[in-house]
Motif scaffolding. Structure first.
Motif, PDB file in Angstrom:
ATOM      1  N   ARG A  45      40.167 -18.870  58.598  1.00 32.98           N
ATOM      2  CA  ARG A  45      41.435 -19.167  59.252  1.00 32.98           C
ATOM      3  C   ARG A  45      42.261 -20.134  58.392  1.00 32.98           C
ATOM      4  O   ARG A  45      43.480 -20.080  58.369  1.00 32.98           O
ATOM      5  CB  ARG A  45      41.154 -19.799  60.624  1.00 32.98           C
ATOM      6  CG  ARG A  45      42.232 -19.548  61.671  1.00 32.98           C
ATOM      7  CD  ARG A  45      41.760 -20.030  63.038  1.00 32.98           C
ATOM      8  NE  ARG A  45      41.343 -21.429  63.019  1.00 32.98           N
ATOM      9  CZ  ARG A  45      42.188 -22.462  62.967  1.00 32.98           C
ATOM     10  NH1 ARG A  45      43.473 -22.255  62.919  1.00 32.98           N
ATOM     11  NH2 ARG A  45      41.737 -23.697  62.970  1.00 32.98           N
ATOM     12  N   GLN A  46      41.548 -21.009  57.677  1.00 32.30           N
ATOM     13  CA  GLN A  46      42.263 -21.987  56.851  1.00 32.30           C
ATOM     14  C   GLN A  46      42.550 -21.449  55.451  1.00 32.30           C
ATOM     15  O   GLN A  46      42.924 -22.194  54.557  1.00 32.30           O
ATOM     16  CB  GLN A  46      41.440 -23.269  56.734  1.00 32.30           C
ATOM     17  CG  GLN A  46      41.160 -23.868  58.087  1.00 32.30           C
ATOM     18  CD  GLN A  46      41.125 -25.383  58.002  1.00 32.30           C
ATOM     19  OE1 GLN A  46      41.621 -25.983  57.062  1.00 32.30           O
ATOM     20  NE2 GLN A  46      40.541 -25.998  59.013  1.00 32.30           N
ATOM     21  N   GLY A  47      42.296 -20.154  55.268  1.00 37.34           N
ATOM     22  CA  GLY A  47      42.657 -19.550  53.984  1.00 37.34           C
ATOM     23  C   GLY A  47      41.585 -19.650  52.917  1.00 37.34           C
ATOM     24  O   GLY A  47      41.867 -19.503  51.731  1.00 37.34           O
ATOM     25  N   PHE A  48      40.348 -19.895  53.301  1.00 38.02           N
ATOM     26  CA  PHE A  48      39.268 -19.873  52.310  1.00 38.02           C
ATOM     27  C   PHE A  48      38.596 -18.512  52.380  1.00 38.02           C
ATOM     28  O   PHE A  48      38.643 -17.859  53.404  1.00 38.02           O
ATOM     29  CB  PHE A  48      38.262 -20.991  52.610  1.00 38.02           C
ATOM     30  CG  PHE A  48      38.824 -22.360  52.417  1.00 38.02           C
ATOM     31  CD1 PHE A  48      39.094 -22.844  51.147  1.00 38.02           C
ATOM     32  CD2 PHE A  48      39.110 -23.177  53.502  1.00 38.02           C
ATOM     33  CE1 PHE A  48      39.628 -24.108  50.964  1.00 38.02           C
ATOM     34  CE2 PHE A  48      39.657 -24.444  53.325  1.00 38.02           C
ATOM     35  CZ  PHE A  48      39.909 -24.906  52.060  1.00 38.02           C
ATOM     36  N   PRO A  49      37.870 -18.071  51.348  1.00 41.57           N
ATOM     37  CA  PRO A  49      37.702 -18.737  50.056  1.00 41.57           C
ATOM     38  C   PRO A  49      38.972 -18.624  49.227  1.00 41.57           C
ATOM     39  O   PRO A  49      39.710 -17.663  49.356  1.00 41.57           O
ATOM     40  CB  PRO A  49      36.563 -17.948  49.417  1.00 41.57           C
ATOM     41  CG  PRO A  49      36.685 -16.587  49.996  1.00 41.57           C
ATOM     42  CD  PRO A  49      37.159 -16.785  51.392  1.00 41.57           C
ATOM     43  N   ARG A  50      39.189 -19.620  48.357  1.00 44.00           N
ATOM     44  CA  ARG A  50      40.357 -19.596  47.487  1.00 44.00           C
ATOM     45  C   ARG A  50      39.932 -19.431  46.045  1.00 44.00           C
ATOM     46  O   ARG A  50      38.869 -19.873  45.654  1.00 44.00           O
ATOM     47  CB  ARG A  50      41.119 -20.916  47.622  1.00 44.00           C
ATOM     48  CG  ARG A  50      41.730 -21.043  48.984  1.00 44.00           C
ATOM     49  CD  ARG A  50      42.444 -22.358  49.105  1.00 44.00           C
ATOM     50  NE  ARG A  50      43.175 -22.397  50.378  1.00 44.00           N
ATOM     51  CZ  ARG A  50      43.616 -23.498  50.930  1.00 44.00           C
ATOM     52  NH1 ARG A  50      43.382 -24.651  50.328  1.00 44.00           N
ATOM     53  NH2 ARG A  50      44.286 -23.473  52.066  1.00 44.00           N
ATOM     54  N   GLN A  51      40.821 -18.841  45.285  1.00 42.42           N
ATOM     55  CA  GLN A  51      40.561 -18.668  43.870  1.00 42.42           C
ATOM     56  C   GLN A  51      40.662 -20.044  43.202  1.00 42.42           C
ATOM     57  O   GLN A  51      41.586 -20.799  43.496  1.00 42.42           O
ATOM     58  CB  GLN A  51      41.637 -17.733  43.315  1.00 42.42           C
ATOM     59  CG  GLN A  51      41.225 -16.993  42.072  1.00 42.42           C
ATOM     60  CD  GLN A  51      39.940 -16.201  42.238  1.00 42.42           C
ATOM     61  OE1 GLN A  51      39.815 -15.382  43.135  1.00 42.42           O
ATOM     62  NE2 GLN A  51      38.954 -16.449  41.386  1.00 42.42           N
ATOM     63  N   HIS A  52      39.698 -20.390  42.352  1.00 38.32           N
ATOM     64  CA  HIS A  52      39.768 -21.666  41.640  1.00 38.32           C
ATOM     65  C   HIS A  52      39.781 -21.374  40.146  1.00 38.32           C
ATOM     66  O   HIS A  52      39.427 -20.283  39.711  1.00 38.32           O
ATOM     67  CB  HIS A  52      38.558 -22.536  42.024  1.00 38.32           C
ATOM     68  CG  HIS A  52      38.725 -23.978  41.693  1.00 38.32           C
ATOM     69  ND1 HIS A  52      39.825 -24.708  42.075  1.00 38.32           N
ATOM     70  CD2 HIS A  52      37.933 -24.843  40.989  1.00 38.32           C
ATOM     71  CE1 HIS A  52      39.712 -25.950  41.631  1.00 38.32           C
ATOM     72  NE2 HIS A  52      38.580 -26.056  40.972  1.00 38.32           N
ATOM     73  N   ARG A  53      40.154 -22.399  39.339  1.00 42.28           N
ATOM     74  CA  ARG A  53      40.254 -22.188  37.878  1.00 42.28           C
ATOM     75  C   ARG A  53      38.938 -21.767  37.260  1.00 42.28           C
ATOM     76  O   ARG A  53      38.900 -21.147  36.228  1.00 42.28           O
ATOM     77  CB  ARG A  53      40.567 -23.524  37.201  1.00 42.28           C
ATOM     78  CG  ARG A  53      41.835 -24.143  37.605  1.00 42.28           C
ATOM     79  CD  ARG A  53      42.847 -23.984  36.495  1.00 42.28           C
ATOM     80  NE  ARG A  53      44.140 -23.951  37.131  1.00 42.28           N
ATOM     81  CZ  ARG A  53      44.985 -24.969  37.102  1.00 42.28           C
ATOM     82  NH1 ARG A  53      44.678 -26.041  36.449  1.00 42.28           N
ATOM     83  NH2 ARG A  53      46.145 -24.866  37.702  1.00 42.28           N
TER      84      ARG A  53
END
Length: 1359
Positions: free
Chosen positions: A634-642
């Motif tokens: 809901r909070q937008g995870f997982p997110r792409q990281h560098r």
């Protein structure tokens, strides 16, 4: 009492803490453990704290030897016992130096002879001697002997100082020492960040040392006119934020010139025939009187020779003034030298020792004034002789860092004295290593070190310098290709450092890590590591006998490593697991696959590459086919990281396990109670009932334990508590100690010893269910561990462990969700109720880290704050977060920006970047270096340039709008935070930021040092910075901080005692902690600072104001020196000191300190911050006390506004603020305004506390009193109107408030309530305080509290 520190040798960087305990340290500090008294003739002693002085023996905390001679320690005991007895008998010796009167010196038996040398080199009358021996009855004392081992040395012995002949080394040391004495008041070393010098400005605000001035000023009544008006920029509502007052000019620093030039002569080294006459070297000196002289340093001393600049004539001049010391010689030939040198030394000795001792790690200042560059032979010599390590201290040239780091770890640690010695050695070597590694890293980037693979391109080069290995933070040989290339290569060193820190803290015997320091300098990240013996001679493939060198394709294991790592697996929560190697065999590991084990040529087992010690963070690691929990999604995870190296912090793992433990206890208890309820209905047996009650109390105690454990998340707590004994009803003590999350037999089968519940299959099933529910790896006890290799690309697991792997995956998802669902909201909640008060980026980062939240979550945290209903009360937090986010994005951009800048254009490039970042000038143009310096022949493109030698000018084309566009992009891609802003002014406008704060944050983060002057950021016609404004660029260093474990435990138990209200015992424990801290860290350290602050507060509460003042002064000085002059901690120390000054009757000093605190606070985070309300209430109260009513109101009303904003209009803080304002209006006889404010306060008390509460009554009484006063005033006015000038007027007396009542209010707002021992006493005391207050306010004031400073007449006639 804490030992006074009057004679700490300043010249010694590794000042031995023994000197800190000279006078007064011998006072015993009995503790409350009921040990038998030692027979040392000092009643205050218990066996436990016999060691107060130096680093002698000390009994193991209370349990080892309770009586004088139990042989707890085997053979060495009796001898240690003697030591303890001698311990406290410091004695006095007489010292006779040539040409001075004999004087007494207090020494302790543990000191070495060398320490007396240091004291003599620091004393005003003997400081010019360096080359001498100490003799007792004609026998020369060995420098490294302890005093107690010297025969015939006793109370009153006479030690003679005997001048010795010089050698070249001694002559150099002498010249160096003289140079240090001449420079001792000169702050340039502190500005330049060398030799662990740092700035401190406290003495400017206290006019020297508080202790003495306090006694002097007490004579007159303190109320001779004090000028209380602060400078304009400190007043509430002022918009200016000047930089210049950050470093006020110290009049002592305009040093009296003793010499114009002191330098090595060009005639060095002496030719052979002169060597045989005893010439060691030649010096060239210009005196203040412009006399040019040439001096020979010979074995017998220093004399004038007949050489001039161009002719060499080494014969002695006539007269030659031969003297053993250079100072004696110069005093004879230059009257100005003699006069100025003497007064310089007087001043030097008067400074507080804490202003001159070296700090353990270098602190850099981000601003500095323009300092004239003076000729300095020693610095020049250091720069051009290859002074690799610090050879002049160490025989055998460079230091073998690895050997030193590992040997100190191997020192014994069975009892306290051994542990102290070991920790002190570890700390010393670490701080030396960090300093050497920093110098090396700078040398590497500045191009002063030859690469070991010079043929390769720059970014692939590696270096060795001073036995330290340096590598650059780039992805060489596509090592990290799968993990994110250069971004991963940049993150790996800090992860590795965290791993080294974690394994170092667990401290398993036989397992070794490398000394590791990560240095960011000029846009490059350099990793410095100590070198494993023998590793350079062989290929990596041959040496790795555990782990994998290719991220898991080939894996090997080794029995000894498994055994050693197994000991770390519980504290670090690492699960032993199997992985498949290239031959499809399963291999047992107890760490991540990247962790490599290498046995060095010294036979030690080293582990390196610890970058995946902690499990991956799935919120930033998208994995195909894996779903995170609904809340995370809901909070937008997982997110792409560098990069793919994002891992959870150790603090998060601790908190998560703690959380699961509570859950586990609750579940087990609940099920057991249900079972018992069903049992009880069938057969009412007594034991069953006790059983439930036991479990009940048990759950409570576990919760409290968990709460305790979680308050100290820094210490890795073990977490494998077996449940078996906890559920046992008959074991009394078990309910008192289920909470020690301590190591228990990991299998948890203690059914043998404990006869109850687990025997019964039902209970066993209960525990099994609870274990399953919380994801424990054992079925019979609570034990959560993580497998760090889950989701590592390239790692494969055997078929038979797949179920386990599934479990581990779930655990990781739970931990990632826990961070988002529990930790972030708990941080925000703590900020709402003000138990966490970040003031700048560093303290914000610390607050995140304490809860295990990585900074990459900053965007998420800010979004969460934005959605919080009470977001107005979090405005300060949000603003600090935005500044941190912007400056971190700018730092990322600055890093790559700098890599392309050649050295000659560095200041131009940095100033251009700062203009684009902060200046409102829209078309900032870069100044390219002038043509005559730029070579026209660009064809000579050499392949191996130095790493920091880019020669492009691409940096010059950066524009402000482009930079801010990049910052917004970076914020989105790295922090997933949306920022719409095209330039700095929009940002400042939108988020309410200050440009000075942005400047401070970016400078501190990148190591920039700028000129201290006023910058005009808002001019649209010219840029704010020119290249002349950039003074320096410093390294930003990360390293391990070794801890003083025993001292820390004393400190913690002291804190606990204080919180329970046992002040005296607490005070003793904290004094003891201070001694141990001094023993391990030397005199300067952050933890000593905390210790001193707490001690001062205790002294104050227990009524010892002068002692409180002395301790708090040390705390302020130390905070300035170790943390920085404008660090939030320093600001708070200033406030505490102001309170104690006020209590000591030093009103003007208290005001100066508060104004300083307010100035720093404005600079660091602006006016809009809850802490500002506290500063302003303090200032307002003090001003009220000195009858500056109008000024006082400005501050108090500002405090009221801020309190109302951050605590809500109905809070008790606001009620108190109203009351304070009302009191000032009362003093001004403006009763209507006073009534208005007090009514507000009264309403709050009535609504919050009810009619009957003390506070409400007190407020209503005050209201009555104000009304009476108002009526009386009105009556008088009417009388005047009616009868004109001949009215008979009752004189109204308006009087100043008494100091006691002001102090009382100061204590209340600073959260100091005088704690008696029990709740009942507390109520009585409150009643008493309030009765006194009412009486005072009603004007009947009885005798004021004894010892309260300076009473004014405050008897108000009441009609």
């Amino acid at each position: 009492m804490v030992s006074k520190t009057d004679d700490i040798p300043a010249s010694v960087p590794d000042c031995n803490p023994v000197d800190l305990q000279r006078d007064g340290a011998q006072q015993g500090t009995g503790t409350s453990k009921g040990c038998l008294k030692e027979s040392c003739g000092c009643a205050g002693h218990s066996a436990e704290t016999a060691m107060v002085n130096g680093d002698g023996a000390h009994t193991e905390e209370g349990e080892l030897k309770q009586d004088g001679n139990s042989e707890a320690d085997g053979g060495e005991d009796p001898n240690e016992q003697e030591v303890i007895v001698i311990q406290d008998t410091g004695f006095t010796v007489k010292i006779q130096a040539p040409g001075t009167e004999p004087f007494d010196l207090q020494v302790s038996p543990q000191e070495m002879v060398q320490e007396i040398h240091q004291v003599l080199m620091d004393r005003e009358d003997t400081c010019h001697r360096t080359c001498f021996s100490l003799q007792l009855d004609g026998n020369v004392l060995d420098n490294f002997a302890e005093l107690k081992s010297i025969e015939g040395l006793q109370e009153g012995s006479l030690l003679k100082v005997v001048e010795e002949p010089y050698t070249v080394r001694e002559a150099r040391i002498h010249v160096r020492h003289i140079r240090d004495l001449l420079k001792s008041l000169d702050p340039s070393d502190a500005y330049n960040g060398v030799d662990c010098n740092s700035l401190s400005f406290l003495s400017i605000f206290t006019d020297g040392d508080l202790g003495d001035s306090g006694k002097r000023k007490k004579k007159g009544t303190e109320l001779e006119q004090i000028d209380c008006t602060p400078p304009e920029h400190i007043l509430p509502g002022s918009k200016e934020r000047p930089l210049v007052p950050l470093q006020p000019q110290n009049k002592d620093w305009k040093p009296m010139q003793c010499l114009k030039v002191l330098t090595m002569s060009g005639w060095n080294p002496p030719p052979g025939n002169r060597k045989m006459h005893g010439d060691l070297m030649y010096l060239y000196i210009v005196t203040v009187e412009e006399r040019h002289v040439s001096i020979t340093a010979s074995t017998r001393g220093f004399y004038l020779n007949q050489s001039t600049t161009y002719t060499f004539n080494p014969k002695p001049a006539n007269p030659s003034f031969l003297s053993h010391s250079l100072v004696e010689l110069l005093s004879q030939i230059s009257p100005a030298f003699k006069k100025n040198f003497t007064s310089l030394q007087k001043k030097r000795v008067q400074r507080h020792p804490f202003e001159r001792i070296a700090t353990p790690f270098q602190v850099y200042s981000w601003t500095a004034p323009q300092v004239d560059h003076a000729m300095d032979c020693v610095r020049a010599e250091d720069a051009y002789t290859s002074r690799l390590g610090y050879e002049e201290h160490i025989p055998g040239q460079t230091r073998d860092w690895n050997e030193e780091l590992q040997t100190t770890r191997e020192l014994p640690r069975k009892n306290l004295p051994e542990r102290l010695l070991r920790e002190r050695a570890i700390f010393k070597v670490h701080s030396d290593f960090a300093a050497a590694a920093t110098r090396g890293a700078m040398a590497v980037i500045d191009g002063n070190v030859m690469a070991i693979n010079p043929g390769e391109e720059t970014r692939m080069q590696m270096f060795i310098w001073n036995n330290i290995f340096f590598s650059l933070g780039f992805d060489v040989r596509d090592h990290y290709r799968e993990l994110g290339g250069d971004a991963a290569a940049h993150a790996a060193p800090t992860n590795d450092l965290n791993g080294v820190r974690a394994y170092g803290a667990v401290d398993v015997e036989g397992l070794y890590t490398l000394g590791t320091v990560v240095v960011d300098y000029r846009g490059y990240r350099v990793t410095a590591q100590s070198i494993i013996p023998g590793i350079l001679e062989r290929e990596q493939e041959q040496s790795v006998i555990y782990g994998s060198i290719d991220f898991g394709k080939t894996v090997v294991s080794h029995g000894k490593y498994l055994e050693l790592l197994d000991k770390t697996s519980r504290p670090l929560k690492v699960q032993q697991h199997k992985v498949l190697n290239e031959k499809e065999e399963s291999v047992e590991l107890c760490s991540s696959v990247e962790c490599k084990g290498i046995i060095g040529n010294d036979g030690r087992h080293y582990i390196l590459d610890l970058l995946r010690t902690f499990p991956p963070d799935l919120n930033f690691l998208p994995v195909d086919g894996e779903e995170l929990s609904a809340e995370s999604q809901r909070q937008g995870f997982p997110r792409q990281h560098r990069h793919r190296l994002a891992c959870l912090r150790q603090e998060l793992i601790e908190a998560f396990v703690e959380h699961r433990y509570l859950l586990f206890m609750k579940m087990a208890a609940l099920q057991l109670m249900q079972q018992k309820a069903s049992k009880d209905s069938s057969k009412t047996d007594v034991p069953a009932i006790t059983e439930t009650s036991a479990t009940d109390s048990d759950v409570d105690s576990t919760q409290t334990a968990a709460a305790q454990a979680s308050t100290d998340s820094t210490d890795p707590t073990d977490n494998s508590t077996s449940v078996a004994p906890q559920m046992a009803p008959e074991s009394e003590e078990s309910s008192s100690k289920p909470t020690t999350n301590g190591p228990v037999d990991p299998t948890g089968t203690q059914n043998g010893e404990c006869k109850s519940p687990l025997e019964d299959p039902k209970s066993r099933e209960v525990v099994l269910n609870a274990c399953k529910a919380v994801g424990s790896i054992s079925n019979t006890s609570f034990d959560i561990r993580f497998n760090p290799d889950i989701f590592s690309p390239g790692v494969r697991f055997p078929e038979d462990t797949l179920e386990d792997v599934q479990k581990q995956k779930q655990l990781l998802k739970d931990a990632a969700a826990f961070l988002v669902i529990c930790q972030i909201p708990s941080l925000v909640k703590d900020c709402l109720d003000h138990s966490t008060l970040p003031m700048d980026g560093a303290t914000l980062t610390e607050a995140l880290h304490q809860r295990g939240i990585n900074v990459r979550y900053l965007g998420t945290v800010l979004e969460f704050v934005d959605k919080t209903p009470a977001k107005d009360q979090l405005e300060h937090f949000y603003r600090i977060g935005i500044v941190e986010l912007i400056t971190r994005c700018a730092k990322h951009i600055f890093r790559t920006y700098l890599q392309g800048v050649e050295l000659s254009a560095l200041s131009a490039a940095v100033s251009h970047f700062l203009n684009c970042f902060l200046s409102s000038f829209p078309d900032a143009v870069a100044h390219l270096p002038p043509d005559e310096l730029v070579s026209r022949r660009k064809s000579r493109k050499r392949r191996n340039r130095v790493p920091g030698g880019g020669d492009n000018t691409a940096w010059a084309s950066l524009t402000p709008s482009e930079l801010w566009k990049n910052i917004a992009t970076e914020a989105q891609s790295y922090y997933h935070f949306k920022m719409q802003c095209e330039n700095v002014d929009q940002v400042v406008e939108k988020y309410g930021l200050q440009k000075t704060t942005l400047l401070r944050e970016i400078s501190v983060k990148t190591g920039i040092q700028i000129l201290l002057k006023e910058y005009n950021f808002d001019s649209r016609h010219k840029p704010a910075f020119t290249e002349e404004d950039i003074l320096n660029i410093f390294p930003v260093v990360k390293h391990v901080n070794p801890k003083a474990s025993d001292a820390f435990h004393f400190f913690q138990s002291g804190q606990a005692k204080v919180q329970q209200g046992f002040l005296k015992e607490g005070c003793e424990l904290i004094n003891e902690a201070l001694n141990l801290f001094n023993n391990v860290y030397g005199a300067m350290h952050v933890e000593i600072c905390a210790c001193l602050r707490l001690l001062a507060r205790l002294n104050y509460i227990m009524g010892d104001h002068p002692e409180a003042l002395s301790n708090q002064q040390k705390a302020v000085l130390m905070s300035e020196r170790v943390l920085g002059i404008e660090h939030p901690n320093t600001i708070q120390e200033y406030m505490h000191l102001a309170l104690y000054c006020f209590a000591n009757g030093q009103l003007s000093t208290a005001l100066k300190l508060l104004y300083r605190a307010r100035y720093l606070m404005l600079l660091v985070c602006g006016e809009d911050h809850p802490e500002m309300a506290l500063i302003d209430s303090n200032i307002g109260l003090v001003l009220h006390g000195v009858m500056e009513y109008d000024l006082s109101l400005r501050f108090l009303e500002n405090a009221l506004t801020i309190n109302t904003k951050y605590h809500g209009a109905r809070s008790l803080k606001v009620a108190l603020s109203h009351h304070l304002v009302a009191r000032v209006y009362e003093s001004k006889a403006e009763f209507r305004s006073a009534l208005q404010h007090e009514k507000e306060g009264y309403t709050i008390y009535k609504n919050q506390m009810g009619e009957a509460h003390e506070k409400t009554k007190e407020s209503s009484d005050y209201l009555k009193y104000l009304t009476q006063q108002a009526v009386a005033l009105q009556r008088t006015m009417n009388e005047i109107y009616k009868n004109g000038s001949n009215a008979s007027i009752m004189p109204l007396k308006f009087t100043a408030p008494s100091m006691a009542s002001i102090l009382e209010q100061l204590n209340i707002i600073n959260g100091i309530i005088f704690i008696p021992l029990s709740q009942k006493d507390l109520e009585n005391l409150k009643a008493e305080v309030q009765r006194r207050q009412q009486l005072q306010e009603l004007g009947k004031s009885e005798e004021p509290a004894e010892g309260s400073p300076l009473e004014l007449e405050d008897k108000i006639p009441v009609d």
